[in-house]
Design a protein around this motif. Structure first.
Motif, PDB file in Angstrom:
ATOM      1  N   GLN A 174       4.377  -0.092 -10.701  1.00  0.00           N
ATOM      2  CA  GLN A 174       3.038   0.065 -11.259  1.00  0.00           C
ATOM      3  C   GLN A 174       2.051   0.389 -10.134  1.00  0.00           C
ATOM      4  O   GLN A 174       2.061  -0.230  -9.084  1.00  0.00           O
ATOM      5  N   THR A 175       1.202   1.419 -10.396  1.00  0.00           N
ATOM      6  CA  THR A 175       0.194   1.806  -9.413  1.00  0.00           C
ATOM      7  C   THR A 175      -1.103   1.065  -9.709  1.00  0.00           C
ATOM      8  O   THR A 175      -1.609   1.106 -10.832  1.00  0.00           O
ATOM      9  N   GLU A 176      -1.636   0.387  -8.709  1.00  0.00           N
ATOM     10  CA  GLU A 176      -2.860  -0.391  -8.876  1.00  0.00           C
ATOM     11  C   GLU A 176      -3.811  -0.101  -7.724  1.00  0.00           C
ATOM     12  O   GLU A 176      -3.428   0.481  -6.705  1.00  0.00           O
ATOM     13  N   SER A 177      -5.037  -0.536  -7.906  1.00  0.00           N
ATOM     14  CA  SER A 177      -6.045  -0.417  -6.854  1.00  0.00           C
ATOM     15  C   SER A 177      -6.482  -1.826  -6.441  1.00  0.00           C
ATOM     16  O   SER A 177      -6.919  -2.621  -7.286  1.00  0.00           O
ATOM     17  N   HIS A 178      -6.355  -2.129  -5.163  1.00  0.00           N
ATOM     18  CA  HIS A 178      -6.715  -3.451  -4.645  1.00  0.00           C
ATOM     19  C   HIS A 178      -7.579  -3.289  -3.407  1.00  0.00           C
ATOM     20  O   HIS A 178      -7.520  -2.275  -2.709  1.00  0.00           O
ATOM     21  N   ARG A 179      -8.341  -4.338  -3.129  1.00  0.00           N
ATOM     22  CA  ARG A 179      -9.178  -4.359  -1.929  1.00  0.00           C
ATOM     23  C   ARG A 179      -8.423  -5.107  -0.844  1.00  0.00           C
ATOM     24  O   ARG A 179      -8.201  -6.315  -0.950  1.00  0.00           O
ATOM     25  N   VAL A 180      -8.065  -4.377   0.171  1.00  0.00           N
ATOM     26  CA  VAL A 180      -7.292  -4.967   1.259  1.00  0.00           C
ATOM     27  C   VAL A 180      -8.049  -4.731   2.565  1.00  0.00           C
ATOM     28  O   VAL A 180      -8.406  -3.591   2.871  1.00  0.00           O
ATOM     29  N   LEU A 196      -4.893   2.256  -2.941  1.00  0.00           N
ATOM     30  CA  LEU A 196      -3.885   2.291  -3.996  1.00  0.00           C
ATOM     31  C   LEU A 196      -2.629   1.604  -3.490  1.00  0.00           C
ATOM     32  O   LEU A 196      -2.192   1.816  -2.354  1.00  0.00           O
ATOM     33  N   VAL A 197      -2.047   0.802  -4.385  1.00  0.00           N
ATOM     34  CA  VAL A 197      -0.850   0.056  -4.000  1.00  0.00           C
ATOM     35  C   VAL A 197       0.195   0.205  -5.094  1.00  0.00           C
ATOM     36  O   VAL A 197      -0.093   0.638  -6.220  1.00  0.00           O
ATOM     37  N   TRP A 198       1.402  -0.160  -4.724  1.00  0.00           N
ATOM     38  CA  TRP A 198       2.502  -0.203  -5.683  1.00  0.00           C
ATOM     39  C   TRP A 198       2.952  -1.649  -5.858  1.00  0.00           C
ATOM     40  O   TRP A 198       3.070  -2.403  -4.899  1.00  0.00           O
ATOM     41  N   ARG A 199       3.224  -2.003  -7.125  1.00  0.00           N
ATOM     42  CA  ARG A 199       3.731  -3.347  -7.418  1.00  0.00           C
ATOM     43  C   ARG A 199       5.025  -3.215  -8.221  1.00  0.00           C
ATOM     44  O   ARG A 199       5.097  -2.426  -9.164  1.00  0.00           O
ATOM     45  N   GLY A 259       0.816  -1.222   0.000  1.00  0.00           N
ATOM     46  CA  GLY A 259       0.000   0.000   0.000  1.00  0.00           C
ATOM     47  C   GLY A 259       0.852   1.276   0.000  1.00  0.00           C
ATOM     48  O   GLY A 259       1.880   1.354   0.682  1.00  0.00           O
ATOM     49  N   ILE A 260       0.381   2.248  -0.784  1.00  0.00           N
ATOM     50  CA  ILE A 260       1.140   3.506  -0.888  1.00  0.00           C
ATOM     51  C   ILE A 260       1.217   4.202   0.461  1.00  0.00           C
ATOM     52  O   ILE A 260       2.278   4.679   0.869  1.00  0.00           O
ATOM     53  N   LEU A 261       0.104   4.244   1.166  1.00  0.00           N
ATOM     54  CA  LEU A 261       0.110   4.904   2.470  1.00  0.00           C
ATOM     55  C   LEU A 261       0.974   4.151   3.476  1.00  0.00           C
ATOM     56  O   LEU A 261       1.575   4.754   4.368  1.00  0.00           O
ATOM     57  N   HIS A 262       1.025   2.818   3.316  1.00  0.00           N
ATOM     58  CA  HIS A 262       1.884   2.037   4.209  1.00  0.00           C
ATOM     59  C   HIS A 262       3.352   2.392   3.981  1.00  0.00           C
ATOM     60  O   HIS A 262       4.137   2.496   4.942  1.00  0.00           O
ATOM     61  N   VAL A 263       3.720   2.584   2.712  1.00  0.00           N
ATOM     62  CA  VAL A 263       5.099   2.982   2.407  1.00  0.00           C
ATOM     63  C   VAL A 263       5.387   4.353   3.000  1.00  0.00           C
ATOM     64  O   VAL A 263       6.453   4.597   3.585  1.00  0.00           O
ATOM     65  N   ARG A 264       4.425   5.274   2.850  1.00  0.00           N
ATOM     66  CA  ARG A 264       4.618   6.608   3.422  1.00  0.00           C
ATOM     67  C   ARG A 264       4.824   6.561   4.920  1.00  0.00           C
ATOM     68  O   ARG A 264       5.726   7.191   5.479  1.00  0.00           O
ATOM     69  N   ASP A 265       3.971   5.762   5.586  1.00  0.00           N
ATOM     70  CA  ASP A 265       4.051   5.706   7.044  1.00  0.00           C
ATOM     71  C   ASP A 265       5.350   5.055   7.522  1.00  0.00           C
ATOM     72  O   ASP A 265       5.823   5.348   8.624  1.00  0.00           O
ATOM     73  N   SER A 266       5.906   4.188   6.679  1.00  0.00           N
ATOM     74  CA  SER A 266       7.161   3.535   7.078  1.00  0.00           C
ATOM     75  C   SER A 266       8.373   4.416   6.828  1.00  0.00           C
ATOM     76  O   SER A 266       9.417   4.219   7.459  1.00  0.00           O
ATOM     77  N   LEU A 267       8.238   5.383   5.930  1.00  0.00           N
ATOM     78  CA  LEU A 267       9.373   6.248   5.584  1.00  0.00           C
ATOM     79  C   LEU A 267       9.357   7.585   6.306  1.00  0.00           C
ATOM     80  O   LEU A 267      10.413   8.172   6.555  1.00  0.00           O
ATOM     81  N   ILE A 268       8.158   8.088   6.655  1.00  0.00           N
ATOM     82  CA  ILE A 268       8.066   9.425   7.245  1.00  0.00           C
ATOM     83  C   ILE A 268       7.453   9.311   8.627  1.00  0.00           C
ATOM     84  O   ILE A 268       6.338   8.804   8.784  1.00  0.00           O
TER      85      ILE A 268
END
Length: 271
Positions: free
Chosen positions: A244-250, A256-259, A208-217
């Motif tokens: 690649q930016t994708e949308s997944h149900r988690v 939005l997620v990154w792959r 998840g994009i927000l998960h990456v943000r929260d882990s870096l900042i």
């Protein structure tokens, strides 16, 4: 004997005129009338120039304006040259009809309107105030000081503007550098996550994009780093083909997620 003064000469010229000279057109009368008129105008010019100069140099006589009331000017000429009101009106008429700049302005009730007749003249003003040497020097010094202050004010303003622009450019450069560093960290995180997924260390191949943000900042820096993060996300979407930016149900929510799309160094045969 010395040369007579201008007022005395004007008075003498008027006394030399025959009683009925105004009704005659011979050269003698015309010459004398013209000389008397010019001397009257000369005295009027000097009076108005001195009054205007006094007004601009401290106004010792407490004048209300540089424009002297017509009655006051007429009384002055009558006292100095013993000229009649008709002579004074003739002088004003000559000023109105003359195409030359005689250095005397005739003004009416409304200073912005042009006076066309003597009966509408309210005051007279000199176009060339006569000021003393001390007054001229003080005004010149004041003007010079004002110009110097304006120059230094403009210089200080430009210097401050230059400092502000340099500060802004430095901030933009720092933000640009921070954005590229953030892009590099994001790539490392997404790639490492994909590698971990290939090694069965992660459940999904995307993160998840927000998960990456929260882990870096850290939380306390997210507001300050928001612009850097948004620019990094935009840069990756436009310039990075490996992510690649994708949308997944988690967990029941769409996000939005990154792959990582580049093949990993670990192949399926090596797993």
């Amino acid at each position: 004997m010395g040369k007579p003064s201008a007022p005395q000469e004007a008075e003498d010229n008027m006394k030399l005129l025959p009683v009925d000279c105004e009704r005659k057109t011979d050269e003698f009368c015309q010459a004398k009338q013209k000389a008397a008129l010019l001397e009257l105008l000369h005295e009027l010019y000097n009076f108005l120039a001195v009054q205007a100069g006094n007004f601009e140099c401290g106004n010792p006589e407490n004048l209300k304006s540089k424009c002297i009331p017509v009655l006051e000017a007429q009384e002055y000429l009558a006292n100095v040259t013993s000229s009649s009101s008709s002579k004074f009106e003739a002088a004003l008429t000559w000023i109105l009809s003359s195409n030359k700049d005689v250095g005397i302005w005739l003004k009416g009730e409304d200073p912005s309107e042009l006076v066309t007749s003597v009966d509408k003249v309210v005051c007279l003003e000199s176009a060339h105030p006569r000021m003393g040497v001390g007054c001229r020097l003080s005004r010149a010094l004041l003007t010079a000081v004002t110009h110097v202050l304006i120059f230094f004010w403009c210089l200080a303003f430009l210097w401050g503007l230059l400092i502000l622009l340099k500060y802004r450019w430095r901030k933009l450069e720092e933000e640009e550098q921070a954005m590229y560093e953030m892009v590099k960290k994001i790539i490392d995180v997404v790639q490492d996550h994909y590698v971990d997924w290939e090694q069965d260390m992660e459940r999904y191949p995307y993160v998840g994009i927000l998960h990456v943000r929260d882990s870096l900042i850290p939380p306390q820096s997210r507001r300050r780093m928001k612009r850097v993060w948004d620019r990094a996300v935009e840069f990756l979407a436009s310039n990075e083909s490996r992510i690649q930016t994708e949308s997944h149900r988690v967990a029941g929510e769409d996000m939005l997620v990154w792959r990582w799309t580049k093949p990993s160094s670990f192949s399926d045969s090596e797993r």
